[in-house]
Write a protein that holds these residues in place. Structure first.
Motif, PDB file in Angstrom:
ATOM      1  N   THR A 182      12.382  69.503  91.322  1.00  0.00           N
ATOM      2  CA  THR A 182      11.640  70.632  92.220  1.00  0.00           C
ATOM      3  C   THR A 182      10.338  69.655  92.723  1.00  0.00           C
ATOM      4  N   ALA A 183       9.965  69.963  94.683  1.00  0.00           N
ATOM      5  CA  ALA A 183       9.223  69.317  95.074  1.00  0.00           C
ATOM      6  C   ALA A 183       8.172  70.173  95.656  1.00  0.00           C
ATOM      7  N   TYR A 184       6.830  70.103  96.034  1.00  0.00           N
ATOM      8  CA  TYR A 184       5.883  71.336  97.223  1.00  0.00           C
ATOM      9  C   TYR A 184       6.516  71.651  98.181  1.00  0.00           C
ATOM     10  N   ASP A 185       6.636  70.340  99.104  1.00  0.00           N
ATOM     11  CA  ASP A 185       6.868  69.818 100.535  1.00  0.00           C
ATOM     12  C   ASP A 185       8.705  70.092 101.180  1.00  0.00           C
ATOM     13  N   LEU A 186       8.704  70.814 101.581  1.00  0.00           N
ATOM     14  CA  LEU A 186       9.945  70.826 101.608  1.00  0.00           C
ATOM     15  C   LEU A 186      10.480  69.336 102.832  1.00  0.00           C
ATOM     16  N   ALA A 187       9.748  68.467 103.809  1.00  0.00           N
ATOM     17  CA  ALA A 187      10.436  67.906 104.545  1.00  0.00           C
ATOM     18  C   ALA A 187      10.287  66.704 103.508  1.00  0.00           C
ATOM     19  N   ASP A 188       9.223  66.840 102.544  1.00  0.00           N
ATOM     20  CA  ASP A 188       9.581  66.066 101.693  1.00  0.00           C
ATOM     21  C   ASP A 188      10.896  65.019 100.565  1.00  0.00           C
ATOM     22  N   ALA A 189      10.991  67.582 100.216  1.00  0.00           N
ATOM     23  CA  ALA A 189      12.467  67.370  99.093  1.00  0.00           C
ATOM     24  C   ALA A 189      12.837  66.719 100.310  1.00  0.00           C
ATOM     25  N   ALA A 190      13.276  67.188 101.149  1.00  0.00           N
ATOM     26  CA  ALA A 190      14.981  66.194 102.281  1.00  0.00           C
ATOM     27  C   ALA A 190      14.789  65.079 102.646  1.00  0.00           C
ATOM     28  N   ILE A 191      13.259  64.231 102.052  1.00  0.00           N
ATOM     29  CA  ILE A 191      13.250  62.400 101.864  1.00  0.00           C
ATOM     30  C   ILE A 191      13.975  62.437 100.574  1.00  0.00           C
ATOM     31  N   LYS A 192      13.692  62.894  99.253  1.00  0.00           N
ATOM     32  CA  LYS A 192      13.954  62.692  98.169  1.00  0.00           C
ATOM     33  C   LYS A 192      15.369  62.789  97.840  1.00  0.00           C
ATOM     34  N   ARG A 193      15.945  63.743  98.636  1.00  0.00           N
ATOM     35  CA  ARG A 193      17.479  64.053  98.417  1.00  0.00           C
ATOM     36  C   ARG A 193      17.618  62.764  99.603  1.00  0.00           C
ATOM     37  N   ALA A 194      17.151  62.180 100.070  1.00  0.00           N
ATOM     38  CA  ALA A 194      17.849  61.340 101.466  1.00  0.00           C
ATOM     39  C   ALA A 194      18.316  60.016 100.790  1.00  0.00           C
ATOM     40  N   ALA A 195      16.849  59.729  99.696  1.00  0.00           N
ATOM     41  CA  ALA A 195      16.489  58.470  99.342  1.00  0.00           C
ATOM     42  C   ALA A 195      17.149  58.551  97.555  1.00  0.00           C
ATOM     43  N   MET A 196      17.793  59.363  97.334  1.00  0.00           N
ATOM     44  CA  MET A 196      18.621  59.326  95.825  1.00  0.00           C
ATOM     45  C   MET A 196      19.884  59.200  96.407  1.00  0.00           C
ATOM     46  N   ALA A 197      20.439  59.852  97.351  1.00  0.00           N
ATOM     47  CA  ALA A 197      22.037  59.129  98.413  1.00  0.00           C
ATOM     48  C   ALA A 197      21.525  57.975  98.671  1.00  0.00           C
ATOM     49  N   SER A 198      21.018  56.642  98.752  1.00  0.00           N
ATOM     50  CA  SER A 198      20.909  56.007  99.171  1.00  0.00           C
ATOM     51  C   SER A 198      20.757  54.256  98.229  1.00  0.00           C
ATOM     52  N   ALA A 199      20.792  55.363  96.991  1.00  0.00           N
ATOM     53  CA  ALA A 199      19.966  54.804  96.158  1.00  0.00           C
ATOM     54  C   ALA A 199      22.055  54.784  94.782  1.00  0.00           C
ATOM     55  N   HIS A 200      22.052  53.460  93.870  1.00  0.00           N
ATOM     56  CA  HIS A 200      23.528  53.767  93.177  1.00  0.00           C
ATOM     57  C   HIS A 200      22.647  54.330  92.497  1.00  0.00           C
ATOM     58  N   ARG A 201      21.040  54.268  91.596  1.00  0.00           N
ATOM     59  CA  ARG A 201      20.761  54.417  89.944  1.00  0.00           C
ATOM     60  C   ARG A 201      19.543  55.131  90.502  1.00  0.00           C
ATOM     61  N   VAL A 202      19.449  56.412  89.831  1.00  0.00           N
ATOM     62  CA  VAL A 202      17.873  57.529  89.902  1.00  0.00           C
ATOM     63  C   VAL A 202      17.138  57.823  88.650  1.00  0.00           C
ATOM     64  N   ILE A 203      15.767  56.441  89.427  1.00  0.00           N
ATOM     65  CA  ILE A 203      14.818  57.114  88.053  1.00  0.00           C
ATOM     66  C   ILE A 203      14.243  57.793  88.718  1.00  0.00           C
ATOM     67  N   ALA A 204      13.237  59.289  87.615  1.00  0.00           N
ATOM     68  CA  ALA A 204      12.501  59.815  87.620  1.00  0.00           C
ATOM     69  C   ALA A 204      11.896  60.243  86.857  1.00  0.00           C
ATOM     70  N   VAL A 227      18.040  58.154  84.657  1.00  0.00           N
ATOM     71  CA  VAL A 227      17.354  58.120  83.899  1.00  0.00           C
ATOM     72  C   VAL A 227      15.758  58.847  84.103  1.00  0.00           C
ATOM     73  N   VAL A 228      15.036  59.660  83.130  1.00  0.00           N
ATOM     74  CA  VAL A 228      13.964  60.653  83.521  1.00  0.00           C
ATOM     75  C   VAL A 228      12.876  59.742  82.617  1.00  0.00           C
ATOM     76  N   VAL A 229      11.581  59.093  83.041  1.00  0.00           N
ATOM     77  CA  VAL A 229      10.376  58.691  82.237  1.00  0.00           C
ATOM     78  C   VAL A 229       9.201  59.506  82.383  1.00  0.00           C
ATOM     79  N   THR A 230       9.534  60.207  81.493  1.00  0.00           N
ATOM     80  CA  THR A 230       8.290  60.714  81.203  1.00  0.00           C
ATOM     81  C   THR A 230       7.385  60.795  79.985  1.00  0.00           C
ATOM     82  N   GLY A 231       5.842  61.311  79.528  1.00  0.00           N
ATOM     83  CA  GLY A 231       4.892  61.301  79.120  1.00  0.00           C
ATOM     84  C   GLY A 231       5.908  61.010  77.966  1.00  0.00           C
ATOM     85  N   ASP A 232       4.828  60.504  76.135  1.00  0.00           N
ATOM     86  CA  ASP A 232       5.679  60.868  74.890  1.00  0.00           C
ATOM     87  C   ASP A 232       4.796  62.079  74.336  1.00  0.00           C
ATOM     88  N   ASP A 233       4.562  62.504  75.093  1.00  0.00           N
ATOM     89  CA  ASP A 233       3.818  64.583  74.574  1.00  0.00           C
ATOM     90  C   ASP A 233       4.870  65.388  75.084  1.00  0.00           C
TER      91      ASP A 233
END
Lengths: 252, 252
Positions: A182-204, A227-233
DNA sequence: CGTATCAAACAGGTTTCGTGTTTGAAATGT
DNA sequence: ACATTTCAAACACGAAACCTGTTTGATACG
């Protein structure tokens, strides 16, 4: 960096009670009122608070995203670790699209000296990457949102739709197995979706704290991520839930 | 600004004879050799010259465009006058596309506090305009050329093709009635053409010196321009020739 | 009309930046 | 292989820029 700390102190104090007087803040930070006035002027310019005669009131509503200038200095080490981990997952020669946000900005910086094709989705990252000698820098069109400098709008979507990337590095404001990304900004969310749709692999990428958070705009289910990369805690239960959704979770 | 002047001195000296030794340059600028070495390192990083052991050789070929960092400090007053004159020709509410280059960057700065829709064609101008409160900033896609940060390529052309502007502010490397508007860079020339095609009115800006110059890439005939804004020491014959081609010439 | 608040101007202190010197290492020429 | 030149890193010094506090006169508010 004394003034930065004071600014943060001011922001926190103002946000806590909604508003504060110049005198209060001067006492709190043990500086002169004149210094507080100058600080408030700066902070008001950044849109962090609203000035009124004698004090200032907060503009940061509950549940809203704190502005870029503040987040940038938060959890630097965690972001750094995440950034290098992501950089290690990307092979030379790849075409990569990098989302907006402070964590993704770290990733962009980590890729500066690599041989890649990179499309950043924010002007912050673009500025960090110009001049990188071996990098092919590709900018999408769009309207830069103030502060964040994230590019959004139909021009950005059109630019993304015209391209196919090997990897998309996506930042998020909230991420968990039940509510997805999820994202705070609606316009941002649309862009994230578009970027994911244009990529073979998605790393969050996301700080551990965001795994227990959910923002306004739904972007995609967790299963859309590779893939999800996050902190060790990061909490075990969240990590397990994401793994169960078919996502590779990397804690660094 | 002492160091900037010295850098210019070094560049000029190196370009004059093709190459110079560290010792020569230290004598010429009456500084230490260590300072010269540091300067050469900086200048080599900017792509202005090539370092070799004991000295440096020029990378600025005859007829090639001097790099952005140098042109930026040239003829500041003339550019300033041109910029304000152009700003006065633009009405609030217009949609404007602003070309790359140092003169156009000045125009962008002059429009910062206006209520307009602006699409800059270089990242320099974009960075100058972010945060302008009343401005709607629209960025085209594309690949930023190093140094110049001019956006070029199919993404840029596509962004321009999708829009219609009231005014295009175009910079040039050469402009006269017989050879028309010319640019050093082929990709840039294509973008200029696209910007002109997307605009109802075309304003060309140019220092007076460029009226007697012709660059490699042909962009458009002078008759394609509506207004030319140039310095007050522009030669009469050139101004008359442009007027004869149907262009309004404004000398400031 | 009095008080509180403010912005501008000045002054002190601190930090940062640029420059020069020194020194040991690396590269070049004989 | 040796001598010379060139270089980069480290340190020190001075200048410039920055931040802060104080003062002062102007402005807004009750």
């Amino acid at each position: 960096m004394a003034s930065v700390d004071r600014h943060r102190q001011i922001i926190d104090a103002v946000r806590q009670t909604g508003q504060r007087s110049v005198v209060e803040l001067a006492e709190l930070t043990s500086t002169s009122e004149m210094t507080i006035r100058r600080d408030l002027e700066i902070l008001a310019e950044q849109g962090l608070l609203e000035r009124y005669r004698g004090g200032a009131r907060s503009l940061l509503l509950r549940g809203e995203e704190p502005p870029f200038a503040l987040r940038e200095h938060d959890g630097l080490q965690e972001k750094q670790r995440i950034a290098t981990a992501v950089a290690d997952m990307i092979a030379d020669g790849e075409a990569v699209v990098i989302d907006s946000g402070t964590t993704c900005l770290g990733v962009a910086r980590a890729l500066t000296h690599r041989r890649l094709t990179v499309m950043p989705l924010s002007l912050h990252a673009a500025n960090a990457l110009v001049g990188a000698p071996r990098l092919r820098l590709l900018l999408p069109g769009g309207e830069p949102r103030p502060g964040e400098l994230a590019l959004t709008g139909p021009l950005t979507e059109a630019s993304l739709a015209a391209l196919r990337f090997d990897t998309a590095v996506i930042g998020c404001c909230g991420l968990n197995a039940s509510n997805g990304l999820t994202a705070y900004d609606l316009a941002d969310a649309a862009i994230k979706r578009a970027a994911m749709a244009s990529a073979h692999r998605v790393i969050a990428v996301t700080e551990a704290a965001k795994l227990s958070r959910t923002a306004l705009a739904f972007v995609a289910p967790a299963s859309a991520l590779h893939v999800v990369v996050t902190g060790d805690d990061a909490p075990d239960d969240e990590a397990d839930a994401l793994s169960a959704a078919g996502v590779v979770v990397r804690r660094v």
